[in-house]
Design an enzyme around this catalytic site. Sequence first.
Site, PDB file in Angstrom:
ATOM      1  N   GLU A 195       0.881  -1.053   0.001  1.00  0.00           N
ATOM      2  CA  GLU A 195      -0.016  -0.049   0.090  1.00  0.00           C
ATOM      3  C   GLU A 195       0.832   1.133  -0.077  1.00  0.00           C
ATOM      4  O   GLU A 195       0.681   2.419   0.448  1.00  0.00           O
ATOM      5  CB  GLU A 195      -0.952  -0.075   1.067  1.00  0.00           C
ATOM      6  N   CYS A 241      -3.378  -3.787   4.555  1.00  0.00           N
ATOM      7  CA  CYS A 241      -2.447  -4.503   5.112  1.00  0.00           C
ATOM      8  C   CYS A 241      -2.989  -6.114   4.889  1.00  0.00           C
ATOM      9  O   CYS A 241      -2.177  -7.039   4.981  1.00  0.00           O
ATOM     10  CB  CYS A 241      -2.455  -4.495   6.580  1.00  0.00           C
ATOM     11  N   SER A 262     -10.571   2.423  14.024  1.00  0.00           N
ATOM     12  CA  SER A 262      -9.995   1.555  13.335  1.00  0.00           C
ATOM     13  C   SER A 262      -9.571   0.275  14.478  1.00  0.00           C
ATOM     14  O   SER A 262      -9.704  -1.016  13.853  1.00  0.00           O
ATOM     15  CB  SER A 262      -8.522   1.924  12.784  1.00  0.00           C
ATOM     16  N   HIS A 266      -2.532  -9.943  12.669  1.00  0.00           N
ATOM     17  CA  HIS A 266      -1.943  -8.474  12.060  1.00  0.00           C
ATOM     18  C   HIS A 266      -1.436  -7.862  13.300  1.00  0.00           C
ATOM     19  O   HIS A 266      -2.255  -7.615  14.070  1.00  0.00           O
ATOM     20  CB  HIS A 266      -2.819  -7.909  11.041  1.00  0.00           C
ATOM     21  N   LYS A 301      -4.770  -7.543  22.187  1.00  0.00           N
ATOM     22  CA  LYS A 301      -6.187  -7.025  22.304  1.00  0.00           C
ATOM     23  C   LYS A 301      -6.862  -8.178  21.584  1.00  0.00           C
ATOM     24  O   LYS A 301      -8.177  -8.571  22.084  1.00  0.00           O
ATOM     25  CB  LYS A 301      -6.527  -5.607  21.644  1.00  0.00           C
ATOM     26  N   SER A 325      -7.492  -2.673   6.592  1.00  0.00           N
ATOM     27  CA  SER A 325      -8.349  -1.590   6.646  1.00  0.00           C
ATOM     28  C   SER A 325      -9.015  -1.439   5.407  1.00  0.00           C
ATOM     29  O   SER A 325      -8.632  -1.624   4.405  1.00  0.00           O
ATOM     30  CB  SER A 325      -7.646  -0.236   7.216  1.00  0.00           C
TER      31      SER A 325
END
Length: 386
Positions: free
Chosen positions: A81, A113, A203, A235, A244, A310
């Site tokens: 990207e 990604c 995000s 990722h 998380k 994203s």
Amino acid sequence: AQVPVGIDRMAWYTPNHFLDLDDLARARDVDPDKYRTGIGQRRMAVPTLDQDIVAMGANAAQRLLDGVDTRRIGLLIMATESGIDQSKASALFVQEILGLGHDMRAIEIKEACYGGTAGLQIAADYVRVHPGRTALVIAADIARYGLRSGGEVTQGAGAVAMLVARSPRLMRLEPESVCRSMSVGDFWRPNYATEAMAKGKYSEQVYLRMVDDIWHASKGRGLTREEGLAALLFHIPFTKMGRKGLRSLETQLDPDVYARLTRRFEAAIVYGRDVGNIYTGSLYLSLISLLANDPTLGEGNRIGLFSYGSGAVAELFFGVLQPGFRSVLDAEGDRVLLEGRQRLSLEGYETIFSRSLVTDGSTQVLEQGDPHAPHRLVRLERHERV
Ligand code: CAA
């Protein structure tokens, strides 16, 4: 039975300058613990102009080509990207630099990604239907959010290269996976912008929603089989995000399984914590980090990989480690790459960050940033790259 297809070899590259994030914290008047534990990053790679995605991608691929019959490569995919051209695929520059043959498809893929995973899955499908051929997938990116931006601490740069083949030596890929895609405005970069734009907290929410949704769907289809799962990779835009993701599954997992996945997660973030976000290559750098830093993994171990891009596309897929997978790793080369880097001062980082390539067609000769890298961008001349 289907012929096993997957990753035969993997290698990576990151530029040889880094910024220590304690230095960044001091300069931005932030508690260093926020970056170290709140974000989960220690250092970030800072690329000089001569290490763009083409150079980094070629440097990563160069590390795995020794002994490879490159005439068999029928597909070369660059996932990025951080593209350098609206028309020409960066894969063509890489093909030339590496001296690869011309009997191949050479293309570039984009979906934030997730692009590396798109490349890997397309390559695996290609190899499944083309006996005798292999595919080279390169995921290369430069994460730039801007000086003093909210995302500054989550920048980074690097590339991962993967050779995809039948009867792979490293990891067999299971053909079945679960995907989700939908248009979301969580992170993007318009053509006119040199830095990414992100709704940071949003995000994170979209990422976690995708983890939840895809995990349930995979479980419903009998794909997770978590009792036997050796590791679950994510990722990693910054290591806290992957943490998380894993934590969000805690209540759904047996405590022993969760403890095992947490222990292995620590090995999977060793490299990323010191490199930063490399977008398309992040998940794959995490896989390399896991294999290099966890001596307890063995042949037949099954690993889950959660890919997120994203925009947004996500996929959960699974791979099984193959006999002798350690023999195709280069942990010593990784160590040299990471430990041989130069630490920048804050001023040094800001100076390098603020440099840009000419856009008027004049000649620009670039300084060599990494004396050890075999490939680099030497100069620009009449809008062309040398
Ligand atoms: N000690 C310890 N921890 C501290 C602390 C201290 N002194 N001060 C703050 N923290 C913690 C906070 O509690 C917070 O933890 P939680 O996330 O667990 O709540 C954490 O540090 C971050 O602090 P903030 O909540 O203040 O967040 P921020 O405003 O600094 O923004 C960010 C963080 C959103 C990640 C921002 O860096 C950003 O926008 N990054 C780019 C976008 C991104 O990476 N998004 C990830 C999902 S999208 C994706 O994955 C694709 C991709 O690659 C971009």
